[in-house]
Design an enzyme around this catalytic site. Structure first.
Site, PDB file in Angstrom:
ATOM      1  N   TYR A  27       0.863  -1.300  -0.016  1.00 53.17           N
ATOM      2  CA  TYR A  27       0.063  -0.115   0.120  1.00 53.17           C
ATOM      3  C   TYR A  27       0.935   1.329  -0.113  1.00 53.17           C
ATOM      4  O   TYR A  27       1.843   1.411   0.839  1.00 53.17           O
ATOM      5  CB  TYR A  27      -0.990   0.122   1.309  1.00 53.17           C
ATOM      6  CG  TYR A  27      -1.723   1.247   1.362  1.00 53.17           C
ATOM      7  CD1 TYR A  27      -2.809   1.310   0.591  1.00 53.17           C
ATOM      8  CD2 TYR A  27      -1.305   2.442   2.034  1.00 53.17           C
ATOM      9  CE1 TYR A  27      -3.774   2.668   0.650  1.00 53.17           C
ATOM     10  CE2 TYR A  27      -2.042   3.507   1.989  1.00 53.17           C
ATOM     11  CZ  TYR A  27      -3.097   3.596   1.468  1.00 53.17           C
ATOM     12  OH  TYR A  27      -3.945   4.723   1.568  1.00 53.17           O
ATOM     13  N   LYS A  28       0.591   2.071  -0.945  1.00 54.71           N
ATOM     14  CA  LYS A  28       1.401   3.411  -0.814  1.00 54.71           C
ATOM     15  C   LYS A  28       0.046   4.562  -1.099  1.00 54.71           C
ATOM     16  O   LYS A  28      -0.521   4.517  -2.031  1.00 54.71           O
ATOM     17  CB  LYS A  28       2.276   3.466  -2.195  1.00 54.71           C
ATOM     18  CG  LYS A  28       3.419   2.534  -2.111  1.00 54.71           C
ATOM     19  CD  LYS A  28       4.215   2.728  -3.370  1.00 54.71           C
ATOM     20  CE  LYS A  28       5.412   1.681  -3.475  1.00 54.71           C
ATOM     21  NZ  LYS A  28       6.303   1.697  -4.559  1.00 54.71           N
ATOM     22  N   ALA A  29       0.402   5.589  -0.208  1.00 58.12           N
ATOM     23  CA  ALA A  29      -0.673   6.601  -0.063  1.00 58.12           C
ATOM     24  C   ALA A  29      -0.153   7.640  -1.303  1.00 58.12           C
ATOM     25  O   ALA A  29       0.885   8.029  -1.421  1.00 58.12           O
ATOM     26  CB  ALA A  29      -0.446   7.109   1.331  1.00 58.12           C
TER      27      ALA A  29
END
Length: 587
Positions: A27-29
């Site tokens: 997950y990468k914001a």
């Protein structure tokens, strides 16, 4: 040609995969979060409480400092700003807003900013704030109180319109109101200004003001930490019936950040790059030049990368309902790793929350769990999971303690069970058991995970903080996991001695060391016997090569075999030794 095992996961990599899933993994914001503290600087904020308690302004500065330091540790790329309103002095772009003082522009938090916030704490901080900011008597100066515009309908409408415009641009407005004489009525004005929670499980409008520093810290922390799904999946309940759900980690192991390598002359971050070269020609190999191989049936099976990817892919990510089982079928030894939490994603598929709630209600009523097949990410192996229903819990103030949803329990495969031979030990008598039960009942306490911090991590960041802020010495930390010996002795009283009398002989002294065992005469004068060196003949090695069983030999045996037959190797890894022996003896 690369070894097959370098592409497939071994046991250590499976543990890393579990850690990835728990921490959010890939997950990468997108973008960076921005946080602006808008703090009232009116005279009422500097009034101390009863018995010399800290003023509301001092409490606020402590919380701002806490958020600054936590942002530096956890998300240093986020932007933070500190703005005071109701000030006598004005400092903002082009000074277009009177009585507004921008103390910190929107930027990444750093050591200098923490020191500047520290300067505003305590009595000296109040004096510095009075000198630098001052307190102005304006309509904005009372903005923290119930009706900031004192019944001025025009200003009320302007504030509501401005708040609506900010919400449309993605700005979230939260209110952290403090205790004041006469109480604080949020419904008079601020209910229309602050942003509603994104979903019903989030911390919404808090009607009660914060009276203590810990309450304010908890409320700010609850707003600061965002719930981010580890994965968003589709729960298939049958043909054509799908529910959008998200997996959330309720607890994640805290770890120290990895160190960054710096170039010693310029202090710039060093980036490492990996290149693969041919062992004989030295030419650079492209990804398309590298293939994977596995020995099977005395043959080397060669595959392209896309072929390996297709073999690894079992199915698309998602949850598939298999059936239902009574809760008695779920045993304690089935919990092989930390569970995650399942919650509907109404934004993904409309109606998911309604169907999810109906499933949760029926599982709770019938005391059953849902058995599913779970593939959390692309190219991840499938796992059997149990969806255990969890009802919503609230405290006396109707504040949610635990949300409603499913706990996802990862179940073991048949291969994961082992048959253990427990050591044979003498059994305790019933009198000894009863005495130990008394001791346990005296030492019981209500455990809360948030009451214990990791002392190693806390000490690490205290040392970093002391270096960054030029402190004489780091702050002392309290090791909360150390047992409180005096308190334990007071609770137990004579029970410990009574238990010792029941278990140990009268002349037993735990301080004395046991006598060293005498070594047998055949021990060679005390020297431990070395294992005999394993040597293989050339015929035995050829049989291993033909049967593809070289991997069963240890690395020292393979090294000795290479030296024995004069086989040159490109390295000392097991696969390189095996390749060298195969090329020499396999022909």
């Amino acid at each position: 040609m690369a070894e097959w095992n370098t592409y497939y996961r071994n046991e250590d990599e499976e543990e890393d995969q579990e850690e990835e899933e728990q921490s959010g993994g890939e997950y990468k914001a997108t973008g960076r979060d921005s946080l602006v503290f808008l703090v009232d600087a009116s005279k009422e904020m500097f009034i101390k409480g009863e018995d010399g308690e800290s003023s509301n302004f001092d409490m606020t500065m402590q919380v701002v400092r806490s958020v600054y330091t936590s942002k530096i540790i956890s998300s240093y790329r986020d932007l933070v700003a500190l703005v005071f309103y109701g000030t006598k002095e004005s400092k903002n772009p082009r000074n277009s807003f009177k009585h507004v003082y921008v103390y910190h522009d929107l930027d990444e938090p750093g050591a200098k900013r923490v020191q500047e916030v520290d300067a505003l704490r305590g009595d000296k901080g109040a004096q510095l704030a009075a000198k630098t900011l001052g307190s102005g008597e304006t309509s904005l100066g009372d903005a923290l109180w119930d009706e900031p515009h004192e019944g001025d309908g025009v200003k009320d409408r302007q504030a509501r319109t401005k708040a609506g415009d900010l919400k449309e641009t993605g700005v979230v407005i939260d209110l952290m109101h403090l205790m004041k004489p006469g109480g604080f009525d949020v419904s008079a004005f601020f209910c229309d200004i602050i942003s509603p929670p994104e979903d019903e499980e989030e911390l919404g409008v808090q009607m009660e003001p914060c009276g203590k520093l810990d309450d304010l810290r908890k409320r700010v922390r609850a707003k600061e930490l965002k719930k981010r799904a580890m994965a968003r999946l589709s729960l298939s309940l049958g043909e054509g019936v799908n529910v959008a759900v998200g997996l959330y980690a309720t607890a994640v192991s805290a770890r120290k950040q990895a160190p960054i390598r710096l170039y010693r002359e310029t202090n710039e971050a060093v980036r490492s790059k990996t290149r693969t070269f041919h062992t004989e020609t030295g030419s650079l190999l492209l990804p398309s030049d590298i293939k994977k191989a596995q020995v099977y049936g005395k043959k080397q099976i060669v595959m392209e990368r896309d072929e390996v990817d297709s073999i690894k892919k079992f199915d698309d990510p998602g949850l598939v309902l298999i059936g239902f089982k009574p809760m008695e079928k779920l045993k304690l030894d089935h919990h092989i790793r930390p569970s995650v939490f399942l919650y509907p994603e109404e934004e993904e598929v409309k109606g998911s929350a309604c169907l999810f709630t109906a499933l949760l209600k029926k599982c709770s009523e019938r005391n059953v769990f849902a058995l599913c097949r779970c593939i959390s990410r692309r190219n991840y192996p499938p796992r059997f999971v149990a969806l255990v229903p969890q009802k919503e819990e609230v405290d006396e103030a109707n504040v949610q303690i635990s949300p409603a949803g499913f706990n996802v329990i990862y179940l073991p495969f048949a291969d994961d069970f082992r048959t253990l031979d427990p050591p044979r030990c003498p059994y305790a008598s019933q009198v000894q058991v009863d005495k130990m039960k008394e001791i346990i009942s005296k030492l019981r306490f209500k455990y809360r995970s948030d009451a214990f911090e990791n002392p190693v991590i806390q000490k690490h960041y205290r040392n970093l903080e002391a270096l960054a802020l030029d402190m004489v010495a780091p702050e002392e930390i309290e090791d909360l996991i150390m047992p409180k010996v005096e308190q334990i002795d007071q609770r137990l009283g004579p029970l410990v001695q009574e238990f010792k009398d029941l278990v140990y002989p009268a002349d037993y002294n735990p301080e004395t060391k046991p006598a060293a065992k005498r070594k047998t005469a055949g021990a060679g004068g005390g020297a431990s016997e070395k294992k005999p060196k394993v040597e293989l003949t050339e015929d035995e090695l050829r049989v291993h090569v033909q049967n593809g069983t070289l991997g069963k030999l240890t690395v020292p045996v393979l090294k000795d075999a290479c030296k024995q037959f004069g086989v040159r190797t490109t390295g000392t890894k097991k696969q390189e030794l095996m390749d060298a022996l195969t090329s020499r003896l396999g022909s």
